[in-house]
Write an enzyme that holds these catalytic residues in place. Sequence first.
Site, PDB file in Angstrom:
ATOM      1  N   HIS A 295       0.853  -1.194   0.000  1.00  0.00           N
ATOM      2  CA  HIS A 295       0.000   0.000   0.000  1.00  0.00           C
ATOM      3  C   HIS A 295       0.886   1.241   0.000  1.00  0.00           C
ATOM      4  O   HIS A 295       2.105   1.136   0.134  1.00  0.00           O
ATOM      5  CB  HIS A 295      -0.925   0.029   1.231  1.00  0.00           C
TER       6      HIS A 295
ATOM      7  N   HIS B 174      -5.867  -1.548   4.514  1.00  0.00           N
ATOM      8  CA  HIS B 174      -5.739  -0.409   3.608  1.00  0.00           C
ATOM      9  C   HIS B 174      -4.981  -0.806   2.353  1.00  0.00           C
ATOM     10  O   HIS B 174      -4.036  -1.590   2.388  1.00  0.00           O
ATOM     11  CB  HIS B 174      -5.105   0.814   4.266  1.00  0.00           C
TER      12      HIS B 174
ATOM     13  N   HIS C  75       4.815   7.271   2.442  1.00  0.00           N
ATOM     14  CA  HIS C  75       5.579   6.023   2.359  1.00  0.00           C
ATOM     15  C   HIS C  75       4.964   5.051   1.383  1.00  0.00           C
ATOM     16  O   HIS C  75       3.777   5.100   1.087  1.00  0.00           O
ATOM     17  CB  HIS C  75       5.740   5.368   3.735  1.00  0.00           C
TER      18      HIS C  75
ATOM     19  N   HIS D 101       0.909   0.006  14.619  1.00  0.00           N
ATOM     20  CA  HIS D 101      -0.093   1.048  14.387  1.00  0.00           C
ATOM     21  C   HIS D 101      -1.371   0.679  15.136  1.00  0.00           C
ATOM     22  O   HIS D 101      -1.814  -0.476  15.073  1.00  0.00           O
ATOM     23  CB  HIS D 101      -0.451   1.145  12.900  1.00  0.00           C
TER      24      HIS D 101
ATOM     25  N   TYR E 235       9.032   2.289   9.922  1.00  0.00           N
ATOM     26  CA  TYR E 235       9.240   3.297   8.882  1.00  0.00           C
ATOM     27  C   TYR E 235      10.737   3.521   8.736  1.00  0.00           C
ATOM     28  O   TYR E 235      11.457   3.677   9.731  1.00  0.00           O
ATOM     29  CB  TYR E 235       8.593   4.631   9.280  1.00  0.00           C
TER      30      TYR E 235
ATOM     31  N   GLU F  78       7.952   1.440   4.283  1.00  0.00           N
ATOM     32  CA  GLU F  78       7.463   0.771   5.479  1.00  0.00           C
ATOM     33  C   GLU F  78       7.560  -0.718   5.239  1.00  0.00           C
ATOM     34  O   GLU F  78       7.275  -1.197   4.131  1.00  0.00           O
ATOM     35  CB  GLU F  78       5.990   1.143   5.749  1.00  0.00           C
TER      36      GLU F  78
END
Lengths: 306, 120
Positions: A153, A198, A213, A245, A254, A264
């Site tokens: 993503h 996501h 990212h 997260h 990161y 990431e």
Amino acid sequence: MSQEGLLRPGIAQLRVLDMDEAVKHYVEYLGLEFVSKEDDGRVYLRAYDEFHRHSVVLREADQAGLDFFAFKADGQEAVDGFRKRIEDFGYTVDDVPAGEMPGTGARIGFTVASGHRIELYADMDLSEDAPETNSPMIWKTMPRGMRAQRMDHCLLYGPNIEEVEKFFTEVLDFHVPERVDMPDGAFAIWMTVSNKAHDIAFVKHDEPGKLHHLAFFLQDWNDIGHAADIMTHYDISRDLGPTRHGITRGQTIYFFDPSGNRNEVFSGGYTAYKDHPTRVWDHNSVGRGIFYYERQLNDAFLSVVT
Amino acid sequence: MADGNEPRVFRIRVRGSDVVASCAETEKALIALEQAVAFPRPLPVNVGCRKGGCGACRVKVLSGDYTTIKMSRAHVTEQEEAEGYALACRIMPLSDMEIEPAFLSPRERMEMRQAQKFAD
């Protein structure tokens, strides 16, 4: 098949300052496969567990960042249908002919309100080194470096994210598993076209067209630790993590590529079905939402983008 | 590096802070500053990619000689480089130096670049 239309993120084209350094980073350290370098200088890469020819394209330029992010559709008919809906929404759609990238069919492209170019396409050749499908081994060649399994993503920064959300949900059929709302409106949205937590996310930001990212999926928390070991050994600039997260619940680090593009490595994350309600974070909790253990944002999260 | 001897080491001061870093001529100023400040005390300059791309460690060199290696033109234009702006992660000292933070927030950078475009 229940999932129709767009299937998943397919291609990210990144600008890098020095191609040799970038290839070393993405191939040796992240563990992507080198697919080809073409006459125009672009380099094509693929993660070991991806079936199609390439997913990450590197282009040398004097500014880092993201040229475009492309989603793969389940057929040309779907792409044609999206073209009409995008134009009806008021955006201009342009065509990229088949073969502009090796092994890749025709693409359509357009710029969303945050200033990012998004592309859709239906066809890409399967990789010659694609994962086995006949009584398969879990990998074909031994994974290398951080053992990235797939390009997963991206998080993009730009203005007008309310319009971005409206466009992605109403026109491209995404849904929104999670969001951060500030007193003055939406601050960030996490959207998916599949049931990953996501496929693409946006944070409100003054400058248009910025990359926060590009993320790569790892097997598990142990591989996140292994990735951190590699970062220290090879002096890769770490931004934050290993941590988790709150938003998506993914485990993460990161870090930066040699051009300053943030990467990431990501594992876990919940499954997001379309009938699940959106999880909403408020301004008092956003630190825990982004970095669950630290419970606060670092300076770079809001200010360092390419 | 003179005659294969040890590299020369210089002092880097950051205006507005009491940080003084020892930095070899073969070393990047930002890395020396990071080594000079114990975690988790904040650094006098921002840290990002440490590779010349993200612009977090943008500084203005107030005094001293130095060399730089390739950095993103999005953050330091050729004209700015001539005026002494640089990314600390791309600076290697050739003398004692004094620098000051010159980080541009995304809005500041956008407005400055638009003004420069207009001036051109």
